[in-house]
Write an enzyme that holds these catalytic residues in place. Structure first.
Site, PDB file in Angstrom:
ATOM      1  N   ARG B 300      25.345  54.010  29.875  1.00 39.91           N
ATOM      2  CA  ARG B 300      25.255  53.269  31.139  1.00 39.91           C
ATOM      3  C   ARG B 300      26.576  52.594  31.483  1.00 39.91           C
ATOM      4  O   ARG B 300      26.962  52.540  32.646  1.00 39.91           O
ATOM      5  CB  ARG B 300      24.100  52.258  31.061  1.00 39.91           C
ATOM      6  CG  ARG B 300      22.768  52.986  31.113  1.00 39.91           C
ATOM      7  CD  ARG B 300      21.542  52.086  31.043  1.00 39.91           C
ATOM      8  NE  ARG B 300      20.368  52.907  31.389  1.00 39.91           N
ATOM      9  CZ  ARG B 300      19.107  52.501  31.287  1.00 39.91           C
ATOM     10  NH1 ARG B 300      18.831  51.289  30.855  1.00 39.91           N
ATOM     11  NH2 ARG B 300      18.123  53.308  31.638  1.00 39.91           N
ATOM     12  N   HIS B 443      21.489  57.849  38.716  1.00 45.86           N
ATOM     13  CA  HIS B 443      21.267  58.435  37.384  1.00 45.86           C
ATOM     14  C   HIS B 443      21.428  57.398  36.262  1.00 45.86           C
ATOM     15  O   HIS B 443      21.914  56.311  36.486  1.00 45.86           O
ATOM     16  CB  HIS B 443      22.159  59.658  37.148  1.00 45.86           C
ATOM     17  CG  HIS B 443      23.633  59.398  37.092  1.00 45.86           C
ATOM     18  ND1 HIS B 443      24.511  60.261  36.496  1.00 45.86           N
ATOM     19  CD2 HIS B 443      24.395  58.370  37.568  1.00 45.86           C
ATOM     20  CE1 HIS B 443      25.727  59.777  36.599  1.00 45.86           C
ATOM     21  NE2 HIS B 443      25.699  58.657  37.236  1.00 45.86           N
ATOM     22  N   GLU B 444      20.974  57.770  35.093  1.00 46.14           N
ATOM     23  CA  GLU B 444      20.973  56.882  33.904  1.00 46.14           C
ATOM     24  C   GLU B 444      20.234  55.574  34.171  1.00 46.14           C
ATOM     25  O   GLU B 444      20.664  54.504  33.731  1.00 46.14           O
ATOM     26  CB  GLU B 444      22.414  56.579  33.452  1.00 46.14           C
ATOM     27  CG  GLU B 444      23.210  57.777  33.006  1.00 46.14           C
ATOM     28  CD  GLU B 444      22.769  58.340  31.654  1.00 46.14           C
ATOM     29  OE1 GLU B 444      21.898  57.734  31.009  1.00 46.14           O
ATOM     30  OE2 GLU B 444      23.270  59.396  31.282  1.00 46.14           O
ATOM     31  N   GLY B 445      19.115  55.656  34.886  1.00 45.51           N
ATOM     32  CA  GLY B 445      18.356  54.456  35.237  1.00 45.51           C
ATOM     33  C   GLY B 445      18.786  53.962  36.605  1.00 45.51           C
ATOM     34  O   GLY B 445      19.909  53.512  36.771  1.00 45.51           O
ATOM     35  N   GLN B 450      17.407  49.148  36.460  1.00 46.24           N
ATOM     36  CA  GLN B 450      18.322  48.203  35.806  1.00 46.24           C
ATOM     37  C   GLN B 450      17.871  46.767  36.062  1.00 46.24           C
ATOM     38  O   GLN B 450      17.985  45.897  35.185  1.00 46.24           O
ATOM     39  CB  GLN B 450      19.758  48.363  36.347  1.00 46.24           C
ATOM     40  CG  GLN B 450      20.344  49.754  36.169  1.00 46.24           C
ATOM     41  CD  GLN B 450      20.384  50.209  34.729  1.00 46.24           C
ATOM     42  OE1 GLN B 450      20.617  49.417  33.828  1.00 46.24           O
ATOM     43  NE2 GLN B 450      20.120  51.490  34.505  1.00 46.24           N
TER      44      GLN B 450
END
Lengths: 593, 593
Positions: B300, B443-445, B450
């Site tokens: 992240r 992407h990636e959360g 978050q």
């Protein structure tokens, strides 16, 4: 597939809020009624959904190109859509009887046009630019010019453009170098290069009528030397005029609209012995910018509508997606094996939908209300009412242009976010909306130019008379909402101090009379004033929905609550910044970057 | 052409602010010095500028496709750039001696990598994803797995991916349906479909090592049932494994990185008699998400760096453009015939440059500081220091990921605006930056994920211990700035109440213990906390620049002033909203849309 615009919302705004039927009391619109208005809205909706919406992606993926014969090639569907639009007579809607027009109020015409702007913005622009051109010429052209150039445009045979910018002169029109030389027979020869000309070349009609800003001899420096010319692609007798396509610009969005670099009078298509493209003066010499800017309010409101429409299309698509896409569970779900919920049930998704709703329905309200000012300024029986509407139109235009350009682009950003990874792909439409909409803070006067126009001109002209009318207008609603009591009165109490900050801030920044300091944070002021006006428009809608039950009206109330709770408070720090006459930007020399 | 990253700023942040030379006191980095760090930065800069930057547009305009033989075709320059990166040994930089790595601190490695992310983000991802994969396997794999899969990756022969999402399970990993069945010999057979797999297929190396989340029998419902598997494209003996490319996703940006839909075990490439792709368990069954999330902080932070790098590239381009493009005159110019000025001399352009500067240099500061936590958590001699760094890394990660993803995208939006119409065309690079960067909030959360991670988990875990360490860290700087007096003390006095609002707001929203209410405005909280942390990072930079003269340091001071004046106050209404536990979103049913 979701509709590109909500007809229910259009009906609410036109009839339940703005009461456009009242416009029929003016002579020009006397033959109209709700039925004729509805007929136009139905027609637009039908054509837009059948002939525009299905090809939005196709136009994006099949950019215009120049064929071997030097002619611009567009997808066939563009010609078909445009032909259908023209055949329905929609282009002549807002023009008067004298031009065999529909005598349609601008408000209703613009409402109808949002269908096309939302369904396929790039396809819509060919005819929309033509309307703007015809509108200007119908106002300032001679009867002969109107016969020769305007009537064929309204018959759908000719198309029109506006040629202002040059490669070295975009925001700064005073620096244009295109020249017009009188040749003694009343005509001129025009030489120069124009940049960013939308719909500047194509084969959709018999002719293209360029309206060109150029400098004729004897004008002063700066904008005073600028005159306006009709420079057609083909002369009346069919002779090819010396207007040459130099190249097409390749854009991030709005790819279905040709955007051109045009040379005037470079000798590619010489006409007789004189050099230059043949041009015909509009009005008087050296008054070109006045004519252009007189039509600019409507052009800029049109950009606001375009931004709103694209935002609206993305919003409705993200609502549809959020209601059908299953993913995740409520944060307080106890059972990890429970079924996933529709993502609309997640508060953060709802936030993104409420934000979009408040932006796009708010943007529509701003555009339609501004259009009622166009109508009232042009046709109100009472001279004071006309003057007041014209003044209000003048002051609101920078906001009507810039607010939707900023916030309906933000709406598209949120529409992508609601779609997650899918929204980032070409499988869905929202990424195109986002790209298409990014143009709007740039053209027809950038965001920063609007800011300086608002704080440096519109709010100080005529001793602040325009500002005063705006504040009176907002205050009238606040007083009405206060009288209504309940939640309306609470919103009124919340809004009043924000409204009061607008004139107070103008006074503060201009206290020393130094424009460099006064305008240093004009953009923050534009955005703060814009958000305040939008809160007012939401209060207006809230009042129009008062006492009415059902999901639609509840939605209006929820969006009002969202705007007052989440959006209006953002203006506090902005007003603070502007009122502080902060010098950070002007005190930072360029070498520090 | 402007550099994609400012080496001067990297040097300032690494050496003058973060003092990364201090890291060499830890045993793992003991062989390093400023000279070796500089050598890596030089090398990265050189390769990025020669082999990555020139082809950024080419990759955007030549999207990968599947050839007739079913193989993915990339532009040749991608293979050349990647080869150069690998030949230079950059991929093994952050790995230890035991893997013949460079034992480079994460901070220095990441700083070097920004050159590639800024120069050509799509090209950079092939090796970057491989590092992430190798990093995870080096931590949790068996010695055999490390020999078989990690070493060839670090030798540049194999590439790696992370296969988490599925068409119906993106943010919600508990709903994945990919299955892994043990076949009795210690291996598994994996069947299912994975979506959004970046670099999921290509011909850049000999093999692709997929790390795949799948459910093995006996796991509970939800995330507890998830295990992690190595599923290579080719088995050790060269047998083609049953991993089939189903399709490529066509994205708005990052077009040079293949993004794939992969089928595991659909029988396209059967291996023996059993159905499914051959997979090797990593660690223990049902702990897959733990392993994955243990590496997630770095992944992240990597997204944050990517967002920052793209923002940085656009910023430097817009500075260059603004210094050379002539247009308009100062608002207080008297002579309309005076020469146009460079647009950087207009306050609103300067505002847009200061904003970008504060976002991208601030984003870099956030990323590099976060990376020092990675280094300290892994290698500090003192156990307490390690634990404290790990805790801080945990709590800061949602901000390190989301803040640059939001604001460096905003930077790209401003970079377009500085360019005017030109910025909207493919003639310049900034429109691509804007499209490329739009991926990062997804992407990636996602941004919303978050937010819930920060307010719902990181700030409340271990009795709020992580939050406390963060506040102590921020307060230590504020105290130091207060002691320094002057402008630093003024910034400190401004910042302190904002910092205090972070724990106060956390206490308020969780007072009732109802997660639905507490998290209803988690996104606003994330953004407010993020901006507050960034103000702290600007104060840190301000202090690091104290007493130093010259344009560079003046620029740091101006950006600090900008951030404190224009940006930090935006958090006031956000904190207010969160603290009010506003229920607008949760009280709006989906039928109202």
């Amino acid at each position: 597939m979701a509709d590109p615009i909500s007809r229910r919302d259009l009906d609410f705004q036109l009839y339940e809020w703005l009461d456009v039927e009242q416009l029929t009391k003016f002579e020009r619109y006397a033959d109209h009624s709700k039925d004729t208005f509805d007929a136009v809205l139905d027609l637009a909706q039908d054509i837009a959904i059948k002939k525009y919406a299905p090809f939005n992606k196709l136009l994006d993926q099949n950019e215009p190109y120049v064929g071997e014969d030097g002619k611009v090639v567009l997808p066939d569907v563009t010609a078909e859509g445009v032909r259908e639009f023209l055949a329905a007579g929609l282009i002549a809607g807002p023009f008067g009887e004298e031009l065999d027009g529909g005598s349609l109020p601008a408000t209703v015409h613009q409402a109808a046009m949002t269908w096309f702007q939302a369904a396929n913005p790039a396809m819509s622009s060919y005819t929309f630019l033509t309307v703007g051109n015809a509108n200007l010429l119908a106002t300032y052209g001679t009867p002969d010019q109107i016969d020769t150039w305007v009537k064929p445009m309204l018959e759908g045979r000719y198309f029109g453009t506006m040629c202002l910018s040059e490669p070295g002169a975009g925001s700064s029109l005073s620096d244009i170098t295109t020249k017009a030389t009188p040749v003694g027979d009343g005509t001129y020869r025009v030489t120069g290069t124009k940049m960013w000309i939308s719909a500047g070349d194509h084969e959709l009609g018999e002719n293209i009528v360029h309206l060109v800003l150029a400098k004729a001899p004897g004008g002063g420096p700066g904008v005073k030397g600028i005159s306006l010319f009709i420079v057609p692609k083909f002369l009346e007798d069919g002779t090819r005029n010396d207007v040459a396509l130099v190249g097409l610009n390749h854009k991030m969005g709005q790819r279905g609209t040709t955007n051109t670099l045009l040379n005037f009078g470079d000798g590619t298509f010489p006409v007789g012995d004189d050099q230059g493209a043949v041009g015909y003066l509009v009005g008087e010499e050296h008054k070109g910018l006045f004519y252009m800017f007189h039509m600019m309010n409507e052009a800029r409101i049109g950009v606001g509508f375009l931004a709103t429409a694209i935002g609206y299309a993305g919003y409705l698509q993200s609502v549809e997606y959020a209601k059908t896409r299953l993913q995740g569970r409520p944060v307080d779900a106890k059972d990890p094996a429970s079924k996933p919920v529709a993502i609309i049930d997640h508060p953060d998704v709802k936030r993104m939908l409420l934000a979009q709703k408040s932006y796009v329905e708010g943007g529509l309200a701003l555009g339609l209300w501004s259009s009622t000012l166009v109508d009232r300024a042009a046709t109100a029986t009472d001279e004071d009412e006309r003057a007041r509407a014209a003044l209000l139109l003048d002051v609101i235009t920078p906001i009507s242009k810039s607010w939707p350009s900023q916030w309906c682009l933000t709406a598209n950003d949120l529409a992508i976010q609601v779609h997650g990874g899918y929204g980032y792909t070409k499988e869905f439409d929202v990424e195109q909306c986002y790209r298409d909409n990014r143009l709007n803070p740039i053209h027809e006067g950038t965001h920063g130019v609007q800011a300086i126009d608002l704080l440096g001109r519109k709010f100080v002209m005529k001793g602040g008379a325009g500002l005063q009318v705006l504040i009176e207008t907002l205050t009238e609603t606040i007083d009405r909402a206060t009288a209504a009591g309940g939640t309306a009165a609470e919103y009124a109490a919340t809004l009043r101090p924000y409204v009061e900050r607008i004139p107070a801030t103008v006074m503060t920044v201009w206290a020393d009379g130094d424009p460099a300091v006064a305008l240093a944070n004009a953009t923050a002021f534009l955005e703060a004033a814009g958000h305040t006006v939008l809160a007012w428009l939401w209060l207006e809608q809230f009042l129009a929905a008062a006492g009415k039950d059902g999901d639609f009206y509840d939605g209006k109330r929820a969006a009002t609550q969202y705007f007052f709770t989440y959006e209006l408070p953002k203006t506090g720090p902005m007003f603070d910044l502007v009122a502080a006459k902060d010098r950070t930007t002007i005190d930072t020399p360029s070498d520090w970057f």
